[in-house]
Design a protein around this motif. Structure first.
Motif, PDB file in Angstrom:
ATOM      1  N   THR A 277       0.838  -1.206   0.000  1.00 42.03           N
ATOM      2  CA  THR A 277       0.000   0.000   0.000  1.00 42.03           C
ATOM      3  C   THR A 277       0.870   1.252   0.000  1.00 42.03           C
ATOM      4  O   THR A 277       0.590   2.222  -0.711  1.00 42.03           O
ATOM      5  N   GLN A 278       1.942   1.246   0.794  1.00 44.70           N
ATOM      6  CA  GLN A 278       2.859   2.383   0.817  1.00 44.70           C
ATOM      7  C   GLN A 278       3.576   2.536  -0.517  1.00 44.70           C
ATOM      8  O   GLN A 278       3.851   3.653  -0.957  1.00 44.70           O
ATOM      9  N   PHE A 279       3.863   1.425  -1.157  1.00 44.03           N
ATOM     10  CA  PHE A 279       4.553   1.450  -2.441  1.00 44.03           C
ATOM     11  C   PHE A 279       3.658   2.033  -3.530  1.00 44.03           C
ATOM     12  O   PHE A 279       4.097   2.852  -4.344  1.00 44.03           O
ATOM     13  N   ALA A 280       2.386   1.620  -3.528  1.00 43.53           N
ATOM     14  CA  ALA A 280       1.442   2.099  -4.540  1.00 43.53           C
ATOM     15  C   ALA A 280       0.863   3.461  -4.195  1.00 43.53           C
ATOM     16  O   ALA A 280       0.249   4.100  -5.058  1.00 43.53           O
ATOM     17  N   MET A 281       0.999   3.890  -2.929  1.00 40.72           N
ATOM     18  CA  MET A 281       0.487   5.185  -2.462  1.00 40.72           C
ATOM     19  C   MET A 281      -1.028   5.287  -2.641  1.00 40.72           C
ATOM     20  O   MET A 281      -1.566   6.350  -2.929  1.00 40.72           O
ATOM     21  N   GLN A 282      -1.728   4.183  -2.446  1.00 41.06           N
ATOM     22  CA  GLN A 282      -3.188   4.182  -2.560  1.00 41.06           C
ATOM     23  C   GLN A 282      -3.738   2.910  -1.928  1.00 41.06           C
ATOM     24  O   GLN A 282      -3.014   1.944  -1.705  1.00 41.06           O
ATOM     25  N   ARG A 283      -5.042   2.933  -1.651  1.00 45.07           N
ATOM     26  CA  ARG A 283      -5.723   1.762  -1.088  1.00 45.07           C
ATOM     27  C   ARG A 283      -6.084   0.823  -2.228  1.00 45.07           C
ATOM     28  O   ARG A 283      -7.008   1.089  -3.005  1.00 45.07           O
ATOM     29  N   LEU A 284      -5.366  -0.282  -2.325  1.00 42.99           N
ATOM     30  CA  LEU A 284      -5.578  -1.201  -3.434  1.00 42.99           C
ATOM     31  C   LEU A 284      -6.878  -1.978  -3.293  1.00 42.99           C
ATOM     32  O   LEU A 284      -7.390  -2.502  -4.290  1.00 42.99           O
ATOM     33  N   GLU A 285      -7.416  -2.084  -2.075  1.00 45.51           N
ATOM     34  CA  GLU A 285      -8.694  -2.769  -1.922  1.00 45.51           C
ATOM     35  C   GLU A 285      -9.811  -2.027  -2.639  1.00 45.51           C
ATOM     36  O   GLU A 285     -10.850  -2.611  -2.969  1.00 45.51           O
ATOM     37  N   GLU A 286      -9.592  -0.740  -2.895  1.00 46.66           N
ATOM     38  CA  GLU A 286     -10.571   0.052  -3.641  1.00 46.66           C
ATOM     39  C   GLU A 286     -10.216   0.121  -5.126  1.00 46.66           C
ATOM     40  O   GLU A 286     -10.980   0.681  -5.917  1.00 46.66           O
ATOM     41  N   ASN A 287      -9.056  -0.418  -5.497  1.00 45.42           N
ATOM     42  CA  ASN A 287      -8.611  -0.421  -6.894  1.00 45.42           C
ATOM     43  C   ASN A 287      -8.008  -1.781  -7.227  1.00 45.42           C
ATOM     44  O   ASN A 287      -6.834  -1.887  -7.594  1.00 45.42           O
ATOM     45  N   LEU A 288      -8.800  -2.824  -7.083  1.00 51.03           N
ATOM     46  CA  LEU A 288      -8.294  -4.180  -7.267  1.00 51.03           C
ATOM     47  C   LEU A 288      -7.815  -4.437  -8.691  1.00 51.03           C
ATOM     48  O   LEU A 288      -6.975  -5.316  -8.912  1.00 51.03           O
ATOM     49  N   GLU A 289      -8.335  -3.682  -9.659  1.00 52.73           N
ATOM     50  CA  GLU A 289      -7.897  -3.884 -11.036  1.00 52.73           C
ATOM     51  C   GLU A 289      -6.430  -3.487 -11.225  1.00 52.73           C
ATOM     52  O   GLU A 289      -5.787  -3.903 -12.191  1.00 52.73           O
ATOM     53  N   GLN A 290      -5.883  -2.707 -10.291  1.00 48.03           N
ATOM     54  CA  GLN A 290      -4.488  -2.293 -10.375  1.00 48.03           C
ATOM     55  C   GLN A 290      -3.556  -3.185  -9.547  1.00 48.03           C
ATOM     56  O   GLN A 290      -2.343  -2.943  -9.520  1.00 48.03           O
ATOM     57  N   TYR A 291      -4.123  -4.175  -8.870  1.00 47.21           N
ATOM     58  CA  TYR A 291      -3.310  -4.979  -7.949  1.00 47.21           C
ATOM     59  C   TYR A 291      -2.151  -5.674  -8.663  1.00 47.21           C
ATOM     60  O   TYR A 291      -0.998  -5.613  -8.217  1.00 47.21           O
ATOM     61  N   ASP A 292      -2.439  -6.360  -9.781  1.00 49.20           N
ATOM     62  CA  ASP A 292      -1.385  -7.100 -10.473  1.00 49.20           C
ATOM     63  C   ASP A 292      -0.281  -6.176 -10.957  1.00 49.20           C
ATOM     64  O   ASP A 292       0.909  -6.537 -10.921  1.00 49.20           O
ATOM     65  N   PHE A 293      -0.636  -4.988 -11.409  1.00 46.46           N
ATOM     66  CA  PHE A 293       0.370  -4.043 -11.889  1.00 46.46           C
ATOM     67  C   PHE A 293       1.333  -3.669 -10.770  1.00 46.46           C
ATOM     68  O   PHE A 293       2.555  -3.753 -10.917  1.00 46.46           O
ATOM     69  N   TRP A 294       0.771  -3.263  -9.612  1.00 47.01           N
ATOM     70  CA  TRP A 294       1.627  -2.841  -8.506  1.00 47.01           C
ATOM     71  C   TRP A 294       2.336  -4.025  -7.860  1.00 47.01           C
ATOM     72  O   TRP A 294       3.472  -3.900  -7.396  1.00 47.01           O
TER      73      TRP A 294
ATOM     74  N   PRO B 174       8.321  16.943  12.073  1.00 44.22           N
ATOM     75  CA  PRO B 174       6.949  16.431  12.184  1.00 44.22           C
ATOM     76  C   PRO B 174       6.639  15.390  11.119  1.00 44.22           C
ATOM     77  O   PRO B 174       7.266  15.359  10.042  1.00 44.22           O
ATOM     78  N   LEU B 175       5.661  14.562  11.420  1.00 41.20           N
ATOM     79  CA  LEU B 175       5.188  13.539  10.495  1.00 41.20           C
ATOM     80  C   LEU B 175       3.681  13.677  10.332  1.00 41.20           C
ATOM     81  O   LEU B 175       2.955  13.882  11.322  1.00 41.20           O
ATOM     82  N   ASP B 176       3.207  13.580   9.119  1.00 38.68           N
ATOM     83  CA  ASP B 176       1.774  13.608   8.831  1.00 38.68           C
ATOM     84  C   ASP B 176       1.365  12.248   8.291  1.00 38.68           C
ATOM     85  O   ASP B 176       1.853  11.820   7.232  1.00 38.68           O
ATOM     86  N   PHE B 177       0.498  11.571   9.003  1.00 43.93           N
ATOM     87  CA  PHE B 177       0.077  10.233   8.601  1.00 43.93           C
ATOM     88  C   PHE B 177      -1.082  10.330   7.615  1.00 43.93           C
ATOM     89  O   PHE B 177      -2.087  10.992   7.874  1.00 43.93           O
ATOM     90  N   VAL B 178      -0.918   9.678   6.463  1.00 45.60           N
ATOM     91  CA  VAL B 178      -1.965   9.619   5.441  1.00 45.60           C
ATOM     92  C   VAL B 178      -2.554   8.215   5.473  1.00 45.60           C
ATOM     93  O   VAL B 178      -1.903   7.249   5.070  1.00 45.60           O
ATOM     94  N   LYS B 179      -3.768   8.105   5.959  1.00 49.05           N
ATOM     95  CA  LYS B 179      -4.358   6.795   6.189  1.00 49.05           C
ATOM     96  C   LYS B 179      -4.623   6.046   4.888  1.00 49.05           C
ATOM     97  O   LYS B 179      -4.522   4.818   4.836  1.00 49.05           O
ATOM     98  N   SER B 180      -4.962   6.771   3.820  1.00 48.47           N
ATOM     99  CA  SER B 180      -5.294   6.105   2.564  1.00 48.47           C
ATOM    100  C   SER B 180      -4.096   5.357   1.974  1.00 48.47           C
ATOM    101  O   SER B 180      -4.266   4.331   1.317  1.00 48.47           O
ATOM    102  N   SER B 181      -2.894   5.849   2.220  1.00 49.08           N
ATOM    103  CA  SER B 181      -1.693   5.204   1.684  1.00 49.08           C
ATOM    104  C   SER B 181      -0.801   4.631   2.773  1.00 49.08           C
ATOM    105  O   SER B 181       0.250   4.063   2.471  1.00 49.08           O
TER     106      SER B 181
END
Length: 721
Positions: A489-506, A650-657
């Motif tokens: 998820t950190q590598f793709a910078m997105q929630r793959l469960e919401e973009n399963l069509e991109q799973y194989d690519f990443w 400082p650190l800002d946590f991005v939950k989506s990624s």
């Protein structure tokens, strides 16, 4: 294909298909008995209640190893590590003669009929792991497999075993199709490539200028079989292997200009990165050659061969890795000169590789202005003979003088930026404070429970791994599937469960990273973990090990012992490992319980005295538990042994990624790793090959149409009339 099987007696479990026979042929009584009764040699019971799967196996194949997706990230480690003393004692007990080589023991091949053996000592046993390779038949396997074979031969009173018998777990249909597809692609690209002598002079000169090889002659390029793929202006370096020296694969090197008007070079391999075991230039080495120059790149090998005439070979993955499976092919050389490049990273790699090859026979070309990498030295018109003669022995004594250290000190002063280590790209503030990630250091990382220590350190490690730092994860607190999901998820910078069509690519992109996982979970024995780490450093040239976390190293056997003394012993062991293995170790330690309104300090680390003393770097994840604002987390560096700089940001946590790093402006781009295959480059070449084939078919079709449209009376073209 060797990655398709489970080494018997390992602490890591692989998913393998049910045992079947690959070839439906008539089997001897020896084979049937071996299949029905199982191996004669039984490994000891696995620790921690791990189930041991499969039988001992050996495999005869054509020299091309199938790519197995689920085996990439698993570190195979024997439960009972074999020593060189054990190997020699066993061979003597079986009356097997052996020669003591540099990295391997040489024994007569048991897969070749004694009457047909040209060179009886063609089977090599690795002194460190016990894995064997027969250069005559390319049969390979583990030390337990070799023991099984010898015991079966003795019981059946056989002189040799057939290399065509495949026992154990054969490759799956998916693996076989993948291997065949890659071989077809290799042949397709190779047949579409041309030699330099067939190119127009101006085009050949332009390509040489692109790759800065104007001084390398066409004769040298032809000698090594280097070709050009014209549609993408890429260089093609072939991999010829096996007893018949057939085409097994290739490396494609392409040039690309950047926005800063600089040229970057991208590499791609077929077969894929983990299955590419080529020593470029090896088929040109004679059987009586006793000296070789080992380089980090194919172009360097061309330069050395042309300038000196000495045998020269190139590592398949540059200075990042020397696969042990290639060591038998370097056993014939009494002197190995490592000229891996002209920077500090290459210098460090050469010192590490010399341990695998044997310190006494290795000499190192020290980087410097007068000793750049070979292809640059050739372009500058330098004399290679004094450079090679000035190489220093890899062996060293326990006490040295400043005279021996003088060049090293000067090298660090000249290359201050490289000495600082690998820079973080996602955490530039961390780079500003620590200057970089360096080998041989110990980093202690702590933070409140539930603050996101594992999530943060996984992204920090991922940042380095994306830049080619070979990484080993030891996650004892969370399982590997969950950890891999976080990192993907950190590598793709997105929630793959919401973009399963991109799973194989990443997932395909993520799979190419030099990332490995230990399969331990829960409390573990220190010696077992350290042996696994040492095994991984030898096999995969690991540069960074993450242990999450220290408390899980303090197992049940230490209940009656002072826990602080146990922790001090564990930290000391990791400190020694980092120094001796030239590997960075990141150790996560839980802090003592503090008040919610108090920030953590170095003294807050559980058993802090030894931890803070031995550590080169101390990182603390601070969290304001009573605050809800976005910037309630920060990363503090409280110790930096390299140059003393400390600080906090400082650190800002991005939950989506699941990331703590600063968001990347604009479109997210994948960072290309030097020496790693890039799918885009391979796909571009494949697409160009298809276009060339379509173009040829159109030309052939047009020619055929014109021939059929001739006037039968005059023989002239009817369309022209």
């Amino acid at each position: 294909m060797w990655r398709s099987w489970l080494l018997k007696g390992t602490a890591c479990l692989l998913r393998v298909p049910a045992p079947t026979i690959l070839h439906q042929t008539h089997f001897s009584s020896l084979c049937v008995r071996h299949l029905t009764q199982g191996p004669l040699h039984r490994p000891p019971e696995a620790p921690c209640g791990l189930q041991l799967l499969g039988k001992g196996c050996f495999v005869a194949h054509s020299g091309t190893r199938a790519y197995k997706k689920d085996a990439k990230s698993l570190v195979e480690f024997p439960v009972s590590p074999v020593t060189i003393t054990d190997i020699k004692q066993y061979l003597r007990s079986r009356d097997v003669p052996f020669h003591d080589g540099y990295s391997c023991l040489h024994i007569p091949s048991i897969f070749v009929d004694s009457s047909a053996r040209k060179d009886s000592f063609k089977l090599f046993v690795d002194k460190t792991t016990g894995q064997f390779l027969c250069k005559e038949t390319l049969v390979e396997g583990s030390w337990e497999d070799l023991q099984d074979c010898l015991e079966v031969m003795q019981k059946e009173e056989q002189d040799f075993l057939s290399p065509h018998v495949l026992l154990g777990y054969p490759e799956s249909v998916e693996e076989q199709e993948e291997r065949e597809r890659e071989l077809r692609e290799v042949q397709m690209i190779w047949s579409s490539s041309v030699v330099f002598s067939d190119l127009p002079e101006d085009e050949a000169q332009m390509i040489k200028t692109m790759f800065q090889i104007t001084k390398i002659s066409d004769a040298t390029l032809k000698k090594f079989g280097v070709r050009v793929f014209k549609p993408t202006k890429s260089l093609v370096f072939p991999w010829f292997g096996g007893p018949d020296s057939t085409l097994k694969g290739m490396k494609i090197l392409s040039a690309q200009s950047t926005d800063t008007e600089k040229v970057t070079y991208n590499e791609a391999t077929l077969p894929k990165y983990n299955s590419y075991y080529n020593l470029f230039g090896l088929p040109l080495v004679g059987s009586i050659d006793s000296e070789v120059v080992l380089t980090g790149h194919e172009l360097d090998t061309l330069a050395v061969s042309q300038a000196t005439g000495l045998p020269s070979v190139a590592l398949p993955r540059g200075v990042s890795c020397l696969p042990p499976i290639l060591l038998p092919y370097l056993e014939q050389f009494k002197r190995v000169t490592l000229w891996l490049g002209g920077d500090i990273r290459s210098w460090e790699a050469s010192k590490i590789f010399s341990r695998k090859l044997g310190l006494r026979r290795c000499s190192l070309v020290r980087p410097g202005e007068a000793r750049p990498c070979p292809v640059e030295a050739l372009a500058q018109g330098k004399n290679f003979v004094p450079i090679i003669k000035s190489s220093i022995p890899a062996a060293h004594k326990s006490i040295v003088s400043f005279k021996q250290l003088r060049e090293d000190v000067y090298g660090e002063l000249v290359n201050t930026d490289q000495v600082a280590g690998v820079k973080w790209k996602r955490f530039q503030e961390l780079t500003r404070i620590l200057k970089g990630h360096r080998k041989g250091e110990l980093t202690v990382f702590t933070g409140p429970t539930g603050s996101g220590k594992t999530t943060l350190i996984s992204e920090v490690a991922l940042d380095l791994c994306m830049q080619g730092v070979n990484t080993l994860w030891g996650s004892f607190e969370i399982n590997n599937v969950r950890l891999a999901k976080i990192m993907l998820t950190q590598f793709a910078m997105q929630r793959l469960e919401e973009n399963l069509e991109q799973y194989d690519f990443w997932a395909d992109k993520f799979e190419e990273l030099p990332l490995y996982f230990m399969t331990f979970h829960g409390q573990q024995n220190l010696k077992t973990v350290l042996d696994t780490m040492q095994h991984a450093v030898y096999l995969y040239d690991i540069n960074h090990v993450i242990i999450d976390n220290l408390q899980f190293m303090m197992g049940q056997e230490h209940l009656t012992v002072d826990k602080f003394a146990v922790q001090d012993h564990i930290i000391g062991a990791f400190r020694k490992f980092a120094t001796n293995s030239s590997c960075h170790v990141t150790l996560i330690i839980h802090p003592r319980k503090e008040e919610d309104d108090r920030e953590l300090q170095t003294a807050s680390i559980f058993g802090s005295a030894k931890a803070s003393q031995e550590a080169d770097n101390v990182l603390i994840l601070q969290e304001k538990k009573l605050a809800t604002c976005p910037g309630r987390r920060s990363l503090q560096v409280t110790k930096n042994r390299f140059d003393g700089d400390v600080g906090i940001f400082p650190l800002d946590f991005v939950k989506s990624s699941l990331t703590f790093s600063s968001p990347v402006k604009g479109k997210v781009r994948l960072r290309k790793v030097a020496g790693k295959p890039e799918n885009e480059e391979v796909e571009e070449v494949k697409e160009a090959v298809k276009k060339e084939q379509v173009k040829k078919e159109k030309v052939a079709k047009t020619t055929k149409t014109r021939q059929t449209s001739k006037d039968p009376r005059t023989g002239n073209d009817s369309m022209q009339k």
